[in-house]
Scaffold this motif. Structure first.
Motif, PDB file in Angstrom:
ATOM      1  N   GLU A   1      25.367  -3.629 -53.033  1.00 59.05           N
ATOM      2  CA  GLU A   1      24.789  -4.601 -52.055  1.00 59.05           C
ATOM      3  C   GLU A   1      23.502  -4.395 -51.319  1.00 59.05           C
ATOM      4  O   GLU A   1      22.595  -5.247 -50.997  1.00 59.05           O
ATOM      5  CB  GLU A   1      25.660  -4.697 -50.936  1.00 59.05           C
ATOM      6  CG  GLU A   1      27.092  -5.292 -51.360  1.00 59.05           C
ATOM      7  CD  GLU A   1      27.133  -6.819 -52.012  1.00 59.05           C
ATOM      8  OE1 GLU A   1      25.887  -7.388 -51.565  1.00 59.05           O
ATOM      9  OE2 GLU A   1      27.844  -7.009 -52.722  1.00 59.05           O
TER      10      GLU A   1
ATOM     11  N   TYR B   1      16.967 -10.113 -52.170  1.00 55.22           N
ATOM     12  CA  TYR B   1      17.083 -11.629 -51.215  1.00 55.22           C
ATOM     13  C   TYR B   1      16.186 -11.332 -50.090  1.00 55.22           C
ATOM     14  O   TYR B   1      15.597 -12.180 -49.693  1.00 55.22           O
ATOM     15  CB  TYR B   1      18.458 -11.576 -50.750  1.00 55.22           C
ATOM     16  CG  TYR B   1      19.532 -11.718 -51.876  1.00 55.22           C
ATOM     17  CD1 TYR B   1      19.134 -12.277 -53.201  1.00 55.22           C
ATOM     18  CD2 TYR B   1      21.009 -11.131 -51.519  1.00 55.22           C
ATOM     19  CE1 TYR B   1      20.387 -12.280 -54.147  1.00 55.22           C
ATOM     20  CE2 TYR B   1      21.772 -10.773 -52.733  1.00 55.22           C
ATOM     21  CZ  TYR B   1      21.615 -11.653 -53.958  1.00 55.22           C
ATOM     22  OH  TYR B   1      22.569 -11.920 -54.855  1.00 55.22           O
TER      23      TYR B   1
ATOM     24  N   PRO C   1      20.328 -17.260 -46.884  1.00 55.87           N
ATOM     25  CA  PRO C   1      21.805 -17.235 -47.192  1.00 55.87           C
ATOM     26  C   PRO C   1      22.271 -16.418 -48.198  1.00 55.87           C
ATOM     27  O   PRO C   1      23.450 -15.822 -48.041  1.00 55.87           O
ATOM     28  CB  PRO C   1      21.746 -19.064 -48.026  1.00 55.87           C
ATOM     29  CG  PRO C   1      20.816 -19.497 -47.425  1.00 55.87           C
ATOM     30  CD  PRO C   1      19.584 -18.459 -47.352  1.00 55.87           C
ATOM     31  N   ALA C   2      21.620 -15.984 -49.115  1.00 52.53           N
ATOM     32  CA  ALA C   2      21.964 -15.084 -50.036  1.00 52.53           C
ATOM     33  C   ALA C   2      21.966 -13.485 -49.371  1.00 52.53           C
ATOM     34  O   ALA C   2      23.094 -12.856 -49.579  1.00 52.53           O
ATOM     35  CB  ALA C   2      21.106 -15.003 -51.228  1.00 52.53           C
TER      36      ALA C   2
ATOM     37  N   ARG D   1      25.138 -13.459 -47.428  1.00 43.95           N
ATOM     38  CA  ARG D   1      26.335 -13.247 -48.175  1.00 43.95           C
ATOM     39  C   ARG D   1      26.529 -11.942 -48.581  1.00 43.95           C
ATOM     40  O   ARG D   1      27.558 -11.116 -48.533  1.00 43.95           O
ATOM     41  CB  ARG D   1      26.204 -14.097 -49.351  1.00 43.95           C
ATOM     42  CG  ARG D   1      26.605 -15.421 -49.054  1.00 43.95           C
ATOM     43  CD  ARG D   1      26.905 -16.243 -50.447  1.00 43.95           C
ATOM     44  NE  ARG D   1      25.726 -16.424 -51.562  1.00 43.95           N
ATOM     45  CZ  ARG D   1      24.778 -17.477 -51.450  1.00 43.95           C
ATOM     46  NH1 ARG D   1      24.759 -18.342 -50.374  1.00 43.95           N
ATOM     47  NH2 ARG D   1      23.733 -17.251 -52.108  1.00 43.95           N
ATOM     48  N   ALA D   2      25.271 -11.095 -48.741  1.00 47.48           N
ATOM     49  CA  ALA D   2      25.331  -9.553 -49.260  1.00 47.48           C
ATOM     50  C   ALA D   2      25.592  -8.877 -48.115  1.00 47.48           C
ATOM     51  O   ALA D   2      26.226  -7.853 -48.269  1.00 47.48           O
ATOM     52  CB  ALA D   2      23.971  -9.499 -49.692  1.00 47.48           C
TER      53      ALA D   2
ATOM     54  N   GLN E   1      27.495  -9.646 -45.601  1.00 52.19           N
ATOM     55  CA  GLN E   1      28.978  -9.782 -45.437  1.00 52.19           C
ATOM     56  C   GLN E   1      29.929  -9.068 -46.379  1.00 52.19           C
ATOM     57  O   GLN E   1      30.599  -8.281 -46.255  1.00 52.19           O
ATOM     58  CB  GLN E   1      29.424 -11.498 -45.403  1.00 52.19           C
ATOM     59  CG  GLN E   1      30.844 -11.361 -45.077  1.00 52.19           C
ATOM     60  CD  GLN E   1      31.195 -10.896 -43.663  1.00 52.19           C
ATOM     61  OE1 GLN E   1      30.386 -11.133 -42.610  1.00 52.19           O
ATOM     62  NE2 GLN E   1      32.188 -10.541 -43.285  1.00 52.19           N
ATOM     63  N   ALA E   2      29.326  -9.233 -47.874  1.00 49.35           N
ATOM     64  CA  ALA E   2      30.031  -8.440 -48.574  1.00 49.35           C
ATOM     65  C   ALA E   2      29.968  -7.013 -48.589  1.00 49.35           C
ATOM     66  O   ALA E   2      30.815  -6.128 -48.622  1.00 49.35           O
ATOM     67  CB  ALA E   2      29.534  -8.668 -49.962  1.00 49.35           C
TER      68      ALA E   2
ATOM     69  N   ARG F   1      31.737 -15.994 -36.134  1.00 47.45           N
ATOM     70  CA  ARG F   1      31.546 -16.985 -37.022  1.00 47.45           C
ATOM     71  C   ARG F   1      32.146 -18.254 -36.822  1.00 47.45           C
ATOM     72  O   ARG F   1      31.541 -19.204 -37.189  1.00 47.45           O
ATOM     73  CB  ARG F   1      32.706 -16.376 -38.393  1.00 47.45           C
ATOM     74  CG  ARG F   1      32.183 -15.002 -38.831  1.00 47.45           C
ATOM     75  CD  ARG F   1      33.192 -14.528 -39.846  1.00 47.45           C
ATOM     76  NE  ARG F   1      32.792 -13.024 -40.088  1.00 47.45           N
ATOM     77  CZ  ARG F   1      31.812 -12.949 -41.072  1.00 47.45           C
ATOM     78  NH1 ARG F   1      31.036 -13.961 -41.330  1.00 47.45           N
ATOM     79  NH2 ARG F   1      31.740 -11.487 -41.232  1.00 47.45           N
TER      80      ARG F   1
ATOM     81  N   PHE G   1      26.922 -16.809 -39.675  1.00 41.79           N
ATOM     82  CA  PHE G   1      27.354 -16.658 -41.128  1.00 41.79           C
ATOM     83  C   PHE G   1      27.433 -15.318 -41.530  1.00 41.79           C
ATOM     84  O   PHE G   1      28.092 -15.257 -43.076  1.00 41.79           O
ATOM     85  CB  PHE G   1      26.526 -17.598 -42.007  1.00 41.79           C
ATOM     86  CG  PHE G   1      24.861 -17.208 -41.979  1.00 41.79           C
ATOM     87  CD1 PHE G   1      24.557 -16.456 -42.749  1.00 41.79           C
ATOM     88  CD2 PHE G   1      24.073 -17.958 -41.182  1.00 41.79           C
ATOM     89  CE1 PHE G   1      23.139 -15.990 -42.581  1.00 41.79           C
ATOM     90  CE2 PHE G   1      22.694 -17.599 -41.291  1.00 41.79           C
ATOM     91  CZ  PHE G   1      22.391 -16.721 -41.988  1.00 41.79           C
ATOM     92  N   ALA G   2      27.448 -14.681 -41.160  1.00 45.89           N
ATOM     93  CA  ALA G   2      27.170 -12.897 -41.222  1.00 45.89           C
ATOM     94  C   ALA G   2      27.277 -11.818 -40.100  1.00 45.89           C
ATOM     95  O   ALA G   2      26.621 -12.303 -39.310  1.00 45.89           O
ATOM     96  CB  ALA G   2      26.373 -12.668 -42.570  1.00 45.89           C
TER      97      ALA G   2
END
Length: 352
Positions: free
Chosen positions: A249, A256, A263-264, A267-268, A270-271, A296, A301-302
């Motif tokens: 990640e 990113y 946005p990506a 997501r990274a 959060q992952a 959230r 979003f993360a």
């Protein structure tokens, strides 16, 4: 070892400061034995919160250490080595290393005052950053020929080996270099710092999207780190796989970030947080999970804990138009939420 350091003028004040950091991705992969076997990768950024130090050489034959933010002060007769005794041991360990390696064992009479914008156990690397700050003050005072890698490695040795405090390597290098950095960690304490040239608009968008939240609870990272180390040493495959995911990640998030794909990046982020929670049971808890879920629901979003986890600071990414709602939601949990800004400058020292 240097035995001829430059003697600074008595009464001259040496001031130093270094920035604290947010660990965006890969945290924990800088800790042995994982990085020794698999190599580690971390993405971090320094923020506009600092540790500070003022060093003054004196003639009274005393060594005085003072932590202004903790209202602690301790004094010793001048000596080439000060044994750790639980009272400002970080200060003593920096002094011991400088005297032994660069002053030929010659003791120095001095007064060293320090402060930090964050408490110990904050998850922002405050203890390691303080060591870097004090080391940088001595480098300036005695004109020691040490570059960034030298200061960072010496600070790591002081904290992890001289004092035996558990932890990784990223904090010392982040504080010394400053800015956005992608760091690689290998066996035998080999570290490569790759400064990232992030475009101004990306930095502005991230600052506009970021919420920093102090849970109000500092934590002892040593227990969490000990669990991670034990999991790797004992071949806990689920934990090792989680560490692999953390490393991946960090690599993905670097791309990113440089491309400005927010946005990506979210997501990274959060992952990476989900993978980090799998690396040790004590990283999260029901209270942290509740804060995360509420943020959230308010539009973030993360988000993730900064540092080892278990308490200290969390940070969240939210659309700028939702940030105030996220801040108000987080404040309902009794902590302190605020905006956060980055700094490109690492450790520095100057004379007054």
């Amino acid at each position: 070892m240097l035995t001829k350091a430059i003697n600074p003028k008595l009464g001259t004040l040496i001031r130093a400061r270094a920035p604290l950091r947010l660990g965006l991705a890969g945290g924990g992969t800088d800790i042995s034995p994982y990085c020794d076997v698999h190599s580690g990768a971390i993405l971090n950024i320094t923020i506009s919160m600092f540790t500070s130090a003022t060093l003054e050489l004196t003639q009274d034959g005393k060594i005085v250490f003072e932590a202004l933010d903790r209202d602690e002060i301790t004094s010793y007769d001048m000596a080439p080595y000060l044994a750790p005794d639980g009272k400002l041991d970080l200060h003593k360990a920096v002094y011991n290393r400088i005297v032994a390696d660069y002053l030929g064992g010659r003791p120095v009479s001095l007064r060293l005052r320090t402060s930090s914008d964050a408490v110990a156990g904050s998850g922002l690397g405050s203890s390691s950053t303080l060591v870097v700050t004090m080391a940088q003050a001595f480098v300036e005072a005695f004109a020691l020929p040490l570059g960034e890698y030298d200061v960072a490695h010496m600070s790591y040795v002081i904290e992890r080996k001289d004092l035996g405090l558990k932890g990784g390597k990223q904090d010392q290098y982040a504080a010394t270099f400053g800015g956005f950095n992608f760091m690689e960690f290998y066996a035998e304490d080999r570290v490569i710092v790759n400064p990232l040239r992030v475009k101004d608009w990306i930095i502005s968008e991230l600052e506009s999207s970021l919420v920093l939240y102090f849970t109000g609870v500092s934590r002892e990272s040593a227990n969490i780190i000990a669990e991670q180390v034990s999991n790797v040493e004992n071949g806990n495959q689920a934990s090792i796989d989680a560490m692999h995911a953390l490393r991946q990640e960090a690599v993905a998030m670097k791309e990113y970030l440089l491309r400005g794909d927010i946005p990506a990046l979210g997501r990274a982020l959060q992952a990476g947080w989900e993978a980090k929670k799998r690396s040790a049971n004590s990283i999260s808890n029901p209270a942290i999970d509740a804060i995360d879920q509420a943020a959230r629901k308010a539009g973030a979003f993360a988000g993730k804990m900064s540092g080892a986890g278990g308490g200290g600071f969390m940070f969240f990414l939210a659309p700028p138009e939702c940030r105030q709602k996220v801040i108000k939601t987080l404040e309902q949990f009794g902590g302190t939420a605020s905006a956060c800004y980055f700094t490109a400058e690492g450790a520095k020292a100057w004379r007054v």
